[in-house]
Design an enzyme around this catalytic site. Sequence first.
Site, PDB file in Angstrom:
ATOM      1  N   CYS A  51       0.843  -1.207   0.000  1.00  0.00           N
ATOM      2  CA  CYS A  51       0.000   0.000   0.000  1.00  0.00           C
ATOM      3  C   CYS A  51       0.877   1.254   0.000  1.00  0.00           C
ATOM      4  O   CYS A  51       1.814   1.368   0.790  1.00  0.00           O
ATOM      5  CB  CYS A  51      -0.904  -0.015   1.232  1.00  0.00           C
ATOM      6  SG  CYS A  51      -1.992   1.420   1.312  1.00  0.00           S
ATOM      7  N   CYS A  55       0.689   4.854   6.849  1.00  0.00           N
ATOM      8  CA  CYS A  55       0.107   4.736   8.197  1.00  0.00           C
ATOM      9  C   CYS A  55       1.126   4.041   9.119  1.00  0.00           C
ATOM     10  O   CYS A  55       1.536   2.902   8.826  1.00  0.00           O
ATOM     11  CB  CYS A  55      -1.188   3.942   8.140  1.00  0.00           C
ATOM     12  SG  CYS A  55      -2.289   4.499   6.819  1.00  0.00           S
ATOM     13  N   CYS A  58       0.769   0.273  10.295  1.00  0.00           N
ATOM     14  CA  CYS A  58       0.279  -0.768   9.389  1.00  0.00           C
ATOM     15  C   CYS A  58       1.391  -1.578   8.723  1.00  0.00           C
ATOM     16  O   CYS A  58       2.306  -1.027   8.089  1.00  0.00           O
ATOM     17  CB  CYS A  58      -0.616  -0.149   8.323  1.00  0.00           C
ATOM     18  SG  CYS A  58      -1.367  -1.413   7.266  1.00  0.00           S
ATOM     19  N   CYS A  95     -16.040  -9.087   6.829  1.00  0.00           N
ATOM     20  CA  CYS A  95     -15.403  -7.797   6.572  1.00  0.00           C
ATOM     21  C   CYS A  95     -14.190  -8.021   5.682  1.00  0.00           C
ATOM     22  O   CYS A  95     -13.333  -8.853   6.012  1.00  0.00           O
ATOM     23  CB  CYS A  95     -14.918  -7.170   7.875  1.00  0.00           C
ATOM     24  SG  CYS A  95     -16.198  -7.065   9.110  1.00  0.00           S
ATOM     25  N   CYS A 126     -19.093  -5.967   4.950  1.00  0.00           N
ATOM     26  CA  CYS A 126     -18.384  -4.712   5.207  1.00  0.00           C
ATOM     27  C   CYS A 126     -17.120  -4.734   4.353  1.00  0.00           C
ATOM     28  O   CYS A 126     -16.485  -5.781   4.209  1.00  0.00           O
ATOM     29  CB  CYS A 126     -18.021  -4.593   6.687  1.00  0.00           C
ATOM     30  SG  CYS A 126     -17.198  -3.036   7.085  1.00  0.00           S
ATOM     31  N   CYS A 186     -18.945   2.706   8.971  1.00  0.00           N
ATOM     32  CA  CYS A 186     -18.157   2.034  10.012  1.00  0.00           C
ATOM     33  C   CYS A 186     -16.884   2.855  10.162  1.00  0.00           C
ATOM     34  O   CYS A 186     -16.067   2.899   9.244  1.00  0.00           O
ATOM     35  CB  CYS A 186     -17.850   0.604   9.577  1.00  0.00           C
ATOM     36  SG  CYS A 186     -16.757  -0.289  10.705  1.00  0.00           S
ATOM     37  N   ARG A 264     -17.238  -2.009  18.279  1.00  0.00           N
ATOM     38  CA  ARG A 264     -16.556  -3.269  17.957  1.00  0.00           C
ATOM     39  C   ARG A 264     -15.199  -3.357  18.645  1.00  0.00           C
ATOM     40  O   ARG A 264     -14.333  -2.514  18.424  1.00  0.00           O
ATOM     41  CB  ARG A 264     -16.388  -3.390  16.432  1.00  0.00           C
ATOM     42  CG  ARG A 264     -17.725  -3.297  15.719  1.00  0.00           C
ATOM     43  CD  ARG A 264     -17.643  -3.609  14.247  1.00  0.00           C
ATOM     44  NE  ARG A 264     -18.916  -3.311  13.589  1.00  0.00           N
ATOM     45  CZ  ARG A 264     -19.968  -4.128  13.545  1.00  0.00           C
ATOM     46  NH1 ARG A 264     -19.886  -5.316  14.103  1.00  0.00           N
ATOM     47  NH2 ARG A 264     -21.086  -3.754  12.953  1.00  0.00           N
TER      48      ARG A 264
HETATM   49  N1  SAM Z   1      -6.536   0.481   3.327  1.00  0.00           N
HETATM   50  C1  SAM Z   1      -7.759   0.619   3.980  1.00  0.00           C
HETATM   51  C2  SAM Z   1      -7.791   1.775   4.928  1.00  0.00           C
HETATM   52  O1  SAM Z   1      -6.798   2.115   5.501  1.00  0.00           O
HETATM   53  O2  SAM Z   1      -8.879   2.299   5.132  1.00  0.00           O
HETATM   54  C3  SAM Z   1      -8.237  -0.619   4.686  1.00  0.00           C
HETATM   55  C4  SAM Z   1      -7.364  -1.500   5.510  1.00  0.00           C
HETATM   56  S1  SAM Z   1      -6.745  -0.859   7.052  1.00  0.00           S
HETATM   57  C5  SAM Z   1      -5.679  -2.167   7.495  1.00  0.00           C
HETATM   58  C6  SAM Z   1      -8.107  -0.863   8.201  1.00  0.00           C
HETATM   59  C7  SAM Z   1      -7.866  -0.345   9.604  1.00  0.00           C
HETATM   60  O3  SAM Z   1      -7.205  -1.327  10.378  1.00  0.00           O
HETATM   61  C8  SAM Z   1      -6.996   0.887   9.768  1.00  0.00           C
HETATM   62  O4  SAM Z   1      -7.710   2.053   9.529  1.00  0.00           O
HETATM   63  C9  SAM Z   1      -6.579   0.794  11.227  1.00  0.00           C
HETATM   64  O5  SAM Z   1      -7.474   1.497  12.051  1.00  0.00           O
HETATM   65  C10 SAM Z   1      -6.643  -0.704  11.521  1.00  0.00           C
HETATM   66  N2  SAM Z   1      -5.299  -1.254  11.742  1.00  0.00           N
HETATM   67  C11 SAM Z   1      -4.348  -1.446  10.800  1.00  0.00           C
HETATM   68  N3  SAM Z   1      -3.208  -1.922  11.350  1.00  0.00           N
HETATM   69  C12 SAM Z   1      -3.436  -2.019  12.688  1.00  0.00           C
HETATM   70  C13 SAM Z   1      -2.649  -2.442  13.803  1.00  0.00           C
HETATM   71  N4  SAM Z   1      -1.383  -2.820  13.657  1.00  0.00           N
HETATM   72  N5  SAM Z   1      -3.203  -2.418  15.019  1.00  0.00           N
HETATM   73  C14 SAM Z   1      -4.492  -2.022  15.184  1.00  0.00           C
HETATM   74  N6  SAM Z   1      -5.283  -1.622  14.174  1.00  0.00           N
HETATM   75  C15 SAM Z   1      -4.779  -1.609  12.937  1.00  0.00           C
HETATM   76 FE1  SF4 Z   2      -2.685   1.209   3.476  1.00  0.00          FE
HETATM   77 FE2  SF4 Z   2      -2.486   0.045   5.837  1.00  0.00          FE
HETATM   78 FE3  SF4 Z   2      -2.884   2.649   5.700  1.00  0.00          FE
HETATM   79 FE4  SF4 Z   2      -4.875   0.959   4.982  1.00  0.00          FE
HETATM   80  S1  SF4 Z   2      -3.995   1.210   7.018  1.00  0.00           S
HETATM   81  S2  SF4 Z   2      -4.200   2.801   3.904  1.00  0.00           S
HETATM   82  S3  SF4 Z   2      -3.651  -0.701   4.119  1.00  0.00           S
HETATM   83  S4  SF4 Z   2      -1.062   1.561   4.956  1.00  0.00           S
END
Ligand code: SAM
Ligand code: SF4
Length: 331
Positions: A51, A55, A58, A95, A126, A186, A264
């Site tokens: 991606c 973030c 992530c 989801c 979802c 959500c 949730r």
């Molecule tokens: N790329 C999309 C986005 O960011 O909206 C969808 C996937 S993203 C992995 C979905 C959510 O998972 C993120 O917004 C974050 O809140 C949560 N998330 C991701 N990595 C995480 C982690 N290591 N610990 C807790 N929550 C996490």
């Molecule tokens: Fe990409 Fe992870 Fe951020 Fe979702 S949370 S936008 S998958 S980097």
Amino acid sequence: MRTDWTRDEIAALFDLPFTELLFRAAQVHRAHHAPDQVQLCTLLSIKTGGCPEDCGYCAQSVKADSGVEATKLMDVREVLQSAAQAKDAGSQRFCMGAAWRNPKDRDMPAIVEIVKGVRAMGMETCMTLGMLTPKQAGMLAEAGLDYYNHNIDTSPERYGDIITTRSLDERLETLDHVRSAGINVCSGGIVGMGETRADRVAFIHTLATLPRHPESVPVNALVPIRGTVLGDMLADTPLAKIDDIEFVRTVAAARITMPMSMVRLSAGRESMSESTQALCFMAGANSIFTGDRLLTAANAGDDADAALFDKLGLAPLEGAEPLRACAAQTV
Ligand code: SAM
Ligand code: SF4
Ligand code: DTB
């Protein structure tokens, strides 16, 4: 439902003696939800890794050195097989997450087919695919998507410390497109990213003062993943880990300020004690992710969850039909 909460009012909730806060949250919970029922949901990563967003939490960001391999979008048939397995295992909601900044228009036909297929199995759907255009939101609505997940993650003040490749305003814009298309919203975030209580107050405030509350509010505890900025920070400074009671306070504040929403208890349960999870259910959490995997990280697993439900006398949520965005919040 009140959407005019002030930060001071929410801070005052957080400041309550813990037992008082828990009692109030449980009262609100009982008024709107069955306190002994928790929705079972299953997550599937339909497109993993690579991606372009940064973030800091992530594992799927290209910026992370987490060892997660990038894959292409899964075949529709494979996704439907996974959904069928989840349903057989007792899950009510499926989801699906894709590691995209936004879906490309050429991805949409497959996504639409997936939504239709999972819905046809009688599961709540979802999706979380990143930012959407109004047209893409409309296509998902037409396909019958029940909820779209798009988290605000943290407070407006802290947003830029966690993610620099997009703004909170862009996030809110997509939520607006989702809402306008008639899909349930959500949106939640992550607790335990080194934020202050004031950040947690501001995070809940942002959600609770949207023109309509999100029908679904995931509260994740950071899963520290090696190779991500925040995972490394937490692994190197274990004292930075969020206090369990403070996590429960956040769940309680979400429940009190957004009474009708599904709150949730999302990522992070694997490292939570049974007692902390029980307190979260008392404080108004009414959904968990089952199975042994989240998107990339490990999850508690069905056996542990069955044992926990047994111990606590909890049952899976019965026959819940998804809320429809337009009909919600008339109370
Ligand atoms: N790329 C999309 C986005 O960011 O909206 C969808 C996937 S993203 C992995 C979905 C959510 O998972 C993120 O917004 C974050 O809140 C949560 N998330 C991701 N990595 C995480 C982690 N290591 N610990 C807790 N929550 C996490
Ligand atoms: Fe990409 Fe992870 Fe951020 Fe979702 S949370 S936008 S998958 S980097
Ligand atoms: C949400 O708020 N939590 C889920 C879901 N929405 C998509 C994702 C949790 C991801 C946890 C880290 C991982 O598995 O990589």
